[in-house]
Design a protein around this motif. Structure first.
Motif, PDB file in Angstrom:
ATOM      1  N   UNK A 230       0.870  -1.176   0.000  1.00 21.34           N
ATOM      2  CA  UNK A 230       0.000   0.000   0.000  1.00 21.34           C
ATOM      3  C   UNK A 230       0.909   1.229   0.000  1.00 21.34           C
ATOM      4  N   UNK A 231       0.904   1.964  -1.087  1.00 23.44           N
ATOM      5  CA  UNK A 231       1.897   3.025  -1.247  1.00 23.44           C
ATOM      6  C   UNK A 231       1.248   4.389  -1.476  1.00 23.44           C
ATOM      7  N   UNK A 232       1.925   5.402  -0.950  1.00 28.40           N
ATOM      8  CA  UNK A 232       1.522   6.784  -1.174  1.00 28.40           C
ATOM      9  C   UNK A 232       2.372   7.388  -2.268  1.00 28.40           C
ATOM     10  N   UNK A 233       2.923   8.557  -2.003  1.00 22.94           N
ATOM     11  CA  UNK A 233       3.795   9.208  -2.979  1.00 22.94           C
ATOM     12  C   UNK A 233       5.192   8.595  -2.875  1.00 22.94           C
ATOM     13  N   UNK A 234       5.673   7.970  -3.954  1.00 26.43           N
ATOM     14  CA  UNK A 234       7.012   7.374  -3.961  1.00 26.43           C
ATOM     15  C   UNK A 234       7.820   7.985  -5.098  1.00 26.43           C
ATOM     16  N   UNK A 235       9.124   8.052  -4.904  1.00 25.42           N
ATOM     17  CA  UNK A 235      10.002   8.626  -5.922  1.00 25.42           C
ATOM     18  C   UNK A 235      10.920   7.572  -6.525  1.00 25.42           C
ATOM     19  N   UNK A 236      10.638   6.308  -6.271  1.00 26.49           N
ATOM     20  CA  UNK A 236      11.425   5.216  -6.827  1.00 26.49           C
ATOM     21  C   UNK A 236      10.495   4.252  -7.548  1.00 26.49           C
ATOM     22  N   UNK A 248      -2.642   1.725  -4.442  1.00 23.49           N
ATOM     23  CA  UNK A 248      -2.346   3.147  -4.278  1.00 23.49           C
ATOM     24  C   UNK A 248      -3.234   3.743  -3.191  1.00 23.49           C
ATOM     25  N   UNK A 249      -2.615   4.529  -2.307  1.00 17.42           N
ATOM     26  CA  UNK A 249      -3.352   5.216  -1.234  1.00 17.42           C
ATOM     27  C   UNK A 249      -2.664   6.554  -1.006  1.00 17.42           C
ATOM     28  N   UNK A 250      -3.194   7.601  -1.577  1.00 28.54           N
ATOM     29  CA  UNK A 250      -2.490   8.885  -1.561  1.00 28.54           C
ATOM     30  C   UNK A 250      -2.555   9.587  -0.211  1.00 28.54           C
ATOM     31  N   UNK A 251      -3.708   9.613   0.414  1.00 24.28           N
ATOM     32  CA  UNK A 251      -3.853  10.330   1.684  1.00 24.28           C
ATOM     33  C   UNK A 251      -3.801   9.362   2.858  1.00 24.28           C
ATOM     34  N   UNK A 252      -3.675   9.895   4.066  1.00 25.05           N
ATOM     35  CA  UNK A 252      -3.652   9.050   5.261  1.00 25.05           C
ATOM     36  C   UNK A 252      -4.972   8.302   5.419  1.00 25.05           C
TER      37      UNK A 252
END
Length: 396
Positions: A230-236, A248-252
């Motif tokens: 379960x991922x938010x904003x990732x840079x990899x 995908x889970x953008x907010x808390x």
């Protein structure tokens, strides 16, 4: 018994790989062979076909392969891919994704775990390009066995020699045992930073790259677990693995809902994500414009739901919850307080004040609710992930 495909590439150590193949067969494994044309300068395909009682794949365009797609069939058959020996050239092909012969094409199509045993001259081993390629493969879940130091073909002793056959076979056997460490277990891993919207354009975020959570998810899959990442904003780059479900889970709030949806069926939850502590009391439905006579902007924030505490306080006895404490000061005091208040089984404490976000390495301390505190040496995040998961698995 495991279905193992051995990739033999063009190094002089190829002749020693024959003994490893024989020993793996004695262990009860079923072996298939893929060879590069350069490898056939050292060992003939006839020798290996006689040993395995199965044709060697060395040419995609031979007459017997005209009506089939041999590299795809073999890739699907494979449960473990072993590159033995691995030349610098083949390692580079694996890292870049080049598929220009039977061996490189087949391994590119293979989703099974990959083990690589390099053997080469020391100058090639220490070349920055080779080390960069090895680092990339490790970060993507490929297991690398370090070469030994000993007499090389060039006539002097240095690092680059293929390890002893008994050591290689033991390494493979140990990996296969570990591969079943989390078999039939379901693990939820959170990664990255959450984004709390201010308006349709802006958000409150943090500098988390997601590398730690992704490393844990990748390592868990290699140990046999079914993973919910379960991922938010990732840079990899996100992993592409049949044993990892990407959510995908953008907010808390999105992350909390995703965890609650899957937690009842999970054995383990590892909260590596950097979840925001605050969110907007009311999200603007339009972009907040800067006014000429407006020197400041006041935002009203409210606390987000404490996901770790919410989930940990409702876990069953057969479930394990691990949290992370990323701190810039008073690391151990804050981590111990978090362990006591959140209801987690373990807390991984790391000091993020010094170049941690986005880095491939970290130094962490593991706190257990039984009072045990283990400070680990600085190591790669994938090594931290493997070490953490072995400890978690021992508690199930």
């Amino acid at each position: 018994m495991t279905r193992i495909t051995v990739y033999m590439t063009g190094g002089i150590a190829a002749y020693k790989a024959v003994e490893a193949i024989r020993d793996l067969e004695k262990k009860g494994h079923e072996i298939r062979i893929v060879m590069t044309k350069n490898a056939e300068h050292f060992v003939t395909s006839n020798t290996l076909a006689a040993l395995t009682k199965y044709p060697v794949l060395d040419d995609l365009w031979s007459k017997e392969n005209e009506a089939s797609i041999p590299h795809v069939h073999l890739a699907c058959w494979t449960e473990l891919a072993l590159v033995l020996p691995a030349t610098a050239n083949f390692i580079a092909k694996m890292a870049v994704g080049i598929a220009d012969d039977a061996a490189s094409t087949t391994i590119l199509a293979t989703a099974a775990p990959k083990l690589v045993v390099p053997a080469m001259n020391d100058q090639m081993w220490f070349n920055p390009a080779t080390q960069r390629n090895l680092s990339f493969l490790r970060k993507n879940g490929v297991q690398i066995m370090d070469p030994a130091t000993g007499m090389l073909a060039e006539g002097y002793a240095a690092k680059g020699r293929m390890p002893e056959i008994t050591d290689i076979v033991k390494w493979v056997e140990d990996f296969l045992k570990q591969k079943k460490l989390l078999q039939d277990k379901t693990i939820i891993v959170t990664a990255g930073g959450t984004e709390e919207p201010i308006d349709p354009v802006r958000f409150i975020g943090n500098r988390s790259s997601g590398k730690m959570g992704i490393a844990i998810a990748t390592a868990a899959a290699s140990l046999g677990a079914q993973v919910k990442l379960i991922y938010g904003n990732v840079t990899t780059t996100l992993p592409r693995n049949s044993k990892i479900d990407l959510i995908s889970a953008r907010s808390s709030e999105d992350m909390l809902q995703a965890i609650e949806k899957h937690f009842k069926q999970a054995n383990i939850l590892i909260m590596a994500a950097a979840v925001a502590d605050w969110r907007m009391q009311k999200v603007a439905d339009h972009k907040l414009k800067k006014q000429v006579q407006q020197p400041t902007l006041n935002l009203t924030l409210v606390k987000t739901t404490d996901i770790l505490a919410t989930i940990a306080h409702h876990k069953q006895e057969n479930q394990i919850v691990v949290g992370f404490a990323a701190e810039t000061n008073d690391l151990m005091q804050n981590a111990e307080k978090k362990l006591q208040s959140k209801g987690a089984d373990m807390i991984v404490a790391n000091d993020v004040s010094q170049n941690v976000f986005g880095n491939d390495q970290d130094q962490v301390t593991l706190l257990d609710k039984d009072g045990t505190i283990n400070r680990w040496a600085r190591m790669s995040k994938i090594e931290i992930a493997k070490k953490l998961l072995k400890i978690v698995a021992s508690k199930l």
